[in-house]
Design an enzyme around this catalytic site. Structure first.
Site: not given
Ligand code: ADP
Ligand code: MG
Ligand code: MG
Length: 873
Positions: A25, A104, A339, A564, A620, A747, A769-771
Site C-alpha cells: 500500500k 482483511g 494494487r 511404475r 522403472r 533415492e 525425492t519421495n524415498d
Molecule cells: P484495507 O487494507 O483493509 O483495504 P485500507 O487501509 O485500504 O484497508 O482502508 C480501509 C478503508 O478505508 C478503505 O476503503 C479505504 O479506502 C478507506 N480509507 C483509508 N484511508 C482513508 C483516508 N485517508 N481517507 C478516506 N478513506 C480512507
Molecule cells: Mg484497502
Molecule cells: Mg480492512
C-alpha cells in the site's frame, strides 16, 4: 535511520519497487503520488520499524517519534490544517499494509484526531454538524475495535437501540443531536469495556493506533493467514498515516473499489462497485448494497471519465490489472490505493493474453507476472457435467463470486469445516458472511456460500485468491447458524446435507451434481507456448498406463519420467501368475511363471511407447517388496492355496517367510533384482521386445530402463549386466536393435554421495525425492502423519517435506548427486520424479540446480511448465 517516507503535495520519498520496506500500500501510494495522481498526502512508517518494535516488546526506536511528528507536519503543510487544532483541524487515517496483500488481515482506523473540541471545529469547517458527529462516533467504534479490542457488537447494539428509540430505520436518518448523544454512549461503552477514558489527545490516539497496527502483525488471524499461504520472510507491516478525505459529505460524495478488468472473467472493462455518501469500509462491510460502477457514469459522468483516465494509466504503468480504491469528496476524486488485482484462473489467462495483444506487456513478462501456477491449477479444476441439467434443483442464486463447481456437505462454522475436512469429508461452508477468523475453515472447504455481501466482500476476495468456488450474497436463502440450517422458504437444508454450488453462475443446487474434467481453451495453449519458449527445464509426466500417457501429452508433457511397473502385476489373470512366481519352490518354476507374465508386460510397454510416439519413456523395474502381492486375509489365502494346489498351511508358512519388520527398508528395489535376476530379465526382455515391435523408422523407440533403490555401484553393475545380456539376446533373436539406456534412481543418500562412481556405469539419474526425503530425514512416509503437522505448526519445519522439497537437506543431496555424477559424465541426464516435480518452489530449485527435467503427475504438468518458465530470471 529513516523510518518514515512521505508522499503527496509533489513529494514521493518511496517507489513501487520498495514493497518490502514500505508495504504494498505504502509503496504504491508513493508511486501514484510520484506520477501525479490525486492521492491525499501522508507518510509511511517502514516495515523495519514494525520489526524493531515487535522485537523490542513494543519499544519504539529512538528517532521514530520525531519522524512521526515531522510526517504529520508534512501533511499539515500539504492540507493547510493542523492536527488537533479545533480552529482548523486535520484528521488522518492509520492504515496497515504489508509487502503482500492480506485481505482483511490488518485493520485501519479512520478519522483519527477527533475529540470534543475538534469535532466542533470539523462541524464549523464543513458546515455539517451531523457529518462531524458521525465521523466522531465512527472513530470511537473503529478505535475501540481495532486498537483496544472491544467487541464491535457493543457499538452496533448501541446504534440499533438508538434507531429504535428514534423510530428510524437507517443510520442516515439519525440527526446531529442523535449522533452527539450516540458519541456519549460509545464513550461510555469504551469506559466500561476498558476501564479507561477514550483518549482525547490526538497525538495519543495516533500513537496507540500505530502501535495497534504493529501489534496486528502478530495477531492470531494474521499469523494463520501467513501460515496457510506459506508466507515467510517478511519483516512486518508498514503503517500509513494519511490525510482523511470524505466520501460521506453528501450526494456529491461517495466511495468505491474497482478493477481495471473483470477479475472473474478477465473481460477488459472497468468493473466495480461504489456507494454514494459513504465512507471507506461501508462498501466492503456489506452493510448497504453497493451500486455497479456503471451507475457512476450516469450519476457523475465527469468523475467517471476522470476515474477511467487514472485507472487506464495505472494499468499501463504497472503492466498489470489493478484493484483500485477511490473516494469522491464533494465532486473531487481521490485515489486511495492501487494494487495488482486478485483474479481467477480463467481471468488470469485472458488478461495475460489480451494485455500482450494490446501491447501493454511482453510475452515473457506476461508469463512471469500475470499468471500464477495456482491459476493454472484452477483451470484444471472440474466443472459440472451438465450445466443445464439441474434447473429444478436450484435453491437460489447469488453472486458468481469465484468460479468453478464445488460439491460437498453443508457445514455452518469454520471450525466444523476444518473438523469435517480432517475426517476426509468434502464440505461447503455456509455463512451469513465470512470474516478473517474464518480463513481456516474457508481453506478446508470445497466451496463457500454466503447469504450477504458483494463481489468485494471478504468471502469473495479470499475465495478468488485461492480459486475456491464461491457464491456470495445469495439473499434467496436465510441462514440460521444457531440451528445449523438454511432455507429458501420451501426447502430446508440441514447440516451434513449435500449441496452443489456453481461459482461461475452463482447457483446453489440441492444435492450432489456430477463433475467433469475441464477443457482447455485456445488462449490457454497460446499462453503456455510462451511459457515453453521461456523455460529451459524439461517437463515429463509420471504415467503408468497409455491413458495417463495420453492425458500427459495433452497437458504438454515431453516424455514419461517415471512409469511404475508394479501395477502391471495386478489384475485378474496376472496376480495369480505373480503369486505363483513368488511362492515357487525352484528357480525353474519361477521362470515358468515369469514367462507367463512376459506377454502381458510386453503389451503394457508397447501401449506406453505407442502413446508417447517416440518421446522418451523411463521405465522403472519392479520396486515394492514381494509380499505386497500376497494375500493377508485368511479366506484369500485359502483360495490361493486351492489355485496353487498347495496345502493352506504351506501357503501360510511361505507368506509368513516373506513378512518383514520394516518393508520400506527391506527386500525391495534392485535388491529384488539382485536376488531374483530372472525378474529383471523378464522385465528387460518385455521392454526391449516392445520397443522393437513399436519402433518405426520415423519414430524409433529409445527406452530408458531405470534401476530402483540403488545404494552401491556394485548393485547397479549387477543389474546393468543382466539387462545388457538380455538386450544382446533379444537383438540377436529379432535381428533388429533399438537404442536403450540404463540408468538409476537416486533415492538413497549413499547413492547421492557415491554418485561419481555410479555415473561411470549409469546412463542417467532420476532423483526419487519421495524415498530420498524419507531416507534423508529418517521419516517414515507412512507414519510421519503423527508428528509432521505438529512440526509445521510449531515451525520446526517450514513445510511438509513430502510436499515441498526440503531444499536445504534433501536438496543438498540432489545437488551433491548431480554435481558428482556430472563431474564424471558431463552430459549425464538428470531429472527428478516424485510429488515434488509438480510443486512450483521445488521446480524452481530443480531449474537452479541445473537438472534436465522434472517429472510429475499428468495434471500437474501445465503447472510445472509455468513454474519452470518463471524460474528463468
Ligand atoms: P484495507 O487494507 O483493509 O483495504 P485500507 O487501509 O485500504 O484497508 O482502508 C480501509 C478503508 O478505508 C478503505 O476503503 C479505504 O479506502 C478507506 N480509507 C483509508 N484511508 C482513508 C483516508 N485517508 N481517507 C478516506 N478513506 C480512507
Ligand atoms: Mg484497502
Ligand atoms: Mg480492512
Amino acid at each position: 535511520t529513516t523510518w518514515v517516507y512521505r508522499f503527496g503535495n509533489g513529494r514521493s520519498d518511496g517507489s513501487k519497487d520498495q514493497k518490502a520496506l514500505l508495504g504494498g500500500k505504502g509503496a504504491n501510494l508513493s508511486e501514484m503520488s510520484g506520477i501525479g495522481l490525486p492521492v491525499p498526502p501522508g507518510y509511511t512508517i517502514t516495515t523495519e520499524a514494525c520489526e524493531y518494535v515487535v522485537e523490542h516488546d513494543g519499544t519504539w526506536p529512538d528517532e521514530l517519534d520525531d519522524q512521526v511528528r515531522a510526517g504529520i507536519r508534512h501533511v499539515e503543510e500539504a492540507m493547510g490544517r493542523t492536527f488537533g487544532d479545533p480552529e482548523n483541524p486535520l484528521l488522518v487515517s492509520v492504515r496497515s499494509g504489508a509487502a503482500l496483500s492480506m485481505p482483511g488481515m490488518m485493520d485501519s482506523v479512520l478519522n483519527l484526531g477527533l475529540n470534543d473540541q475538534v469535532v466542533e471545529g470539523i462541524a464549523r469547517q464543513t458546515g455539517n454538524e451531523r457529518f462531524a458527529y458521525d465521523a466522531y462516533r465512527r472513530l470511537i467504534d473503529m478505535f475501540g475495535d481495532v486498537v483496544v479490542g472491544i467487541d464491535r457488537e457493543k457499538f452496533e447494539h448501541a446504534i440499533t437501540s438508538m434507531k429504535e428509540e428514534r423510530g428510524v430505520e437507517n443510520d442516515i436518518d439519525l440527526n446531529a443531536n442523535d449522533l452527539r448523544e450516540l458519541v456519549d454512549r460509545y464513550k461510555a461503552i469504551y469506559r466500561k469495556e476498558t476501564g479507561r477514558m477514550f483518549p482525547d489527545d490526538p497525538w495519543q490516539q495516533l500513537r496507540f493506533a500505530i502501535d495497534a497496527v504493529f501489534g496486528s502483525w502478530t495477531n492470531e488471524r494474521a499469523v494463520k493467514y501467513r501460515e496457510i499461504n506459506s508466507i515467510t520472510g517478511l519483516k512486518g507491516t508498514a503503517v500509513n498515516v494519511q490525510a482523511m478525505v470524505y466520501g460521506n459529505m453528501g450526494e456529491d460524495s461517495g466511495t468505491g473499489v474497482c478493477f481495471t478488468r473483470n477479475p472473474a472473467t478477465g473481460e477488459n472493462k472497468l468493473y466495480g462497485e461504489f456507494l454514494l455518501n459513504a465512507q471507506g469500509e461501508d462498501v466492503v462491510a456489506g452493510i448497504r448494497t453497493p451500486k455497479d460502477i456503471k451507475e457512476l457514469d450516469r450519476l457523475m459522468p465527469e468523475i467517471y471519465a476522470e476515474l477511467q483516465e487514472h485507472t487506464t494509466r495505472l494499468e499501463r504503468h504497472y503492466g498489470n490489472m489493478q484493484d483500485i480504491e477511490f473516494t469522491v469528496q464533494q465532486g473531487e476524486l481521490f485515489i486511495l490505493q492501487t494494487r495488482d488485482g486478485k483474479r481467477t484462473g480463467p481471468a488470469a489467462i485472458r488478461i495475460a493474453v489480451e494485455m500482450v495483444d494490446e501491447g501493454l506487456t511482453s510475452e515473457s513478462d506476461a508469463v512471469r507476472d500475470l499468471v500464477e501456477p495456482g491459476h493454472v491449477e484452477q483451470l484444471l479444476h472440474p466443472r459440472f457435467k451438465n450445466e443445464n441439467g439441474y434447473a429444478e434443483k436450484v435453491l437460489g442464486t447469488g453472486l458468481p463470486a469465484s468460479p468453478g463447481a464445488a460439491v460437498g456437505r453443508v457445514v455452518f462454522t469454520a471450525d466444523d469445516a476444518e473438523e469435517w475436512n480432517q475426517r476426509g469429508e468434502s464440505v461447503i461452508l455456509v455463512r451469513v458472511e465470512t470474516s478473517p477468523e474464518d480463513v481456516g475453515g474457508m481453506d478446508a472447504a470445497e466451496g463457500i456460500l454466503t447469504s450477504r455481501g458483494g463481489m468485494t466482500s471478504h468471502a469473495a476476495v479470499v475465495a478468488r485468491g485461492w480459486g475456491t468456488p464461491c457464491v456470495a450474497g445469495c439473499d434467496d436463502i436465510v441462514v440460521n447458524a444457531q440451528r445449523k440450517t438454511f432455507t429458501n422458504g420451501e426447502v430446508t437444508v440441514q447440516e451434513g446435507d449435500w449441496i452443489s454450488i456453481n461459482g461461475s453462475t452463482g447457483e446453489v443446487i440441492l444435492g450432489k451434481q456430477p463433475l467433469v474434467d475441464p477443457e482447455l481453451s485456445g488462449e490457454f495453449s497460446r499462453f503456455m507456448t510462451w511459457a515453453d519458449d521461456l523455460r529451459t527445464l524439461g517437463v515429463r509426466a509420471n504415467a503408468d498406463t497409455p491413458e495417463d500417457a495420453r492425458q500427459a501429452l495433452e497437458f504438454g508433457a515431453e516424455g514419461i519420467g517415471l512409469a511404475r511397473t508394479e501395477h502391471m502385476f495386478f489384475g485378474d489373470d496376472r496376480i495369480a501368475k505373480m503369486q505363483r512366481m513368488i511362492l515357487a519352490d525352484s528357480e525353474e518354476e519361477r521362470r515358468d511363471a515369469l514367462e507367463a507374465l512376459l506377454p502381458f508386460q510386453r503389451e503394457d510397454f508397447a501401449g506406453l511407447f505407442q502413446a508417447m510416439k517416440g518421446r522418451p519413456v523411463t521405465i522403472r523395474l519392479l520396486d515394492p517388496p514381494l509380499h505386497e502381492f500376497l494375500p493377508h486375509d485368511a479366506e484369500e489365502q485359502e483360495v490361493l492355496a486351492e489355485r496353487l494346489e498347495m496345502p493352506v498351511r504351506r501357503v501360510r508358512e511361505k507368506i509368513e517367510q516373506h513378512a518383514e519388520m520394516n518393508p520400506m527398508l527391506g527386500h525391495r528395489g534392485c535388491r529384488l533384482g539382485v536376488t531374483h535376476a530372472e525378474i529383471t530379465e523378464m522385465q528387460a526382455r518385455a521392454i526391449l521386445e516392445a520397443a522393437i515391435d513399436v519402433s518405426t523408422d520415423d519414430a524409433p523407440v529409445r527406452p530408458e530402463i531405470m534401476v530402483p533403490l540403488v545404494s552401491t555401484k556394485a548393485e547397479f553393475d549387477h543389474q546393468r549386466s543382466v539387462i545388457d545380456e538380455v538386450a544382446a539376446a533379444v537383438f540377436e533373436e529379432r535381428g533388429k536393435e533399438v537404442q536403450y539406456r540404463v540408468g538409476t534412481m537416486i533415492e538413497i543418500p549413499r547413492a547421492a554421495l557415491r554418485a561419481g562412481e555410479i555415473a561411470e556405469a549409469a546412463d542417467f539419474f532420476s532423483f526419487g525425492t519421495n524415498d530420498l526425503t524419507q531416507m534423508t530425514f529418517g521419516f517414515s512416509r507412512d507414519d510421519a502423519g503423527r508428528f509432521l503437522p505438529y512440526y509445521v505448526q510449531e515451525n520446526l519445519l517450514p513445510a511438509d517435506p513430502f510436499q515441498t522439497l526440503d531444499q536445504e537437506g534433501v536438496g543438498e543431496m540432489v545437488s551433491i548427486g548431480t554435481n558428482r555424477g556430472r563431474k564424471v559424465k558431463p552430459k549425464l541426464q538428470v531429472g527428478i520424479c516424485g510429488e515434488h516435480g509438480g510443486d512450483p518452489a521445488s521446480v524452481k530449485f530443480c531449474h537452479d540446480t541445473d537438472l534436465d527435467y522434472v517429472s510429475c503427475s499428468p495434471f500437474r504438468v501445465p503447472i510445472a511448465r509455468l513454474a519452470a518458465a518463471q524460474a528463468v530470471t
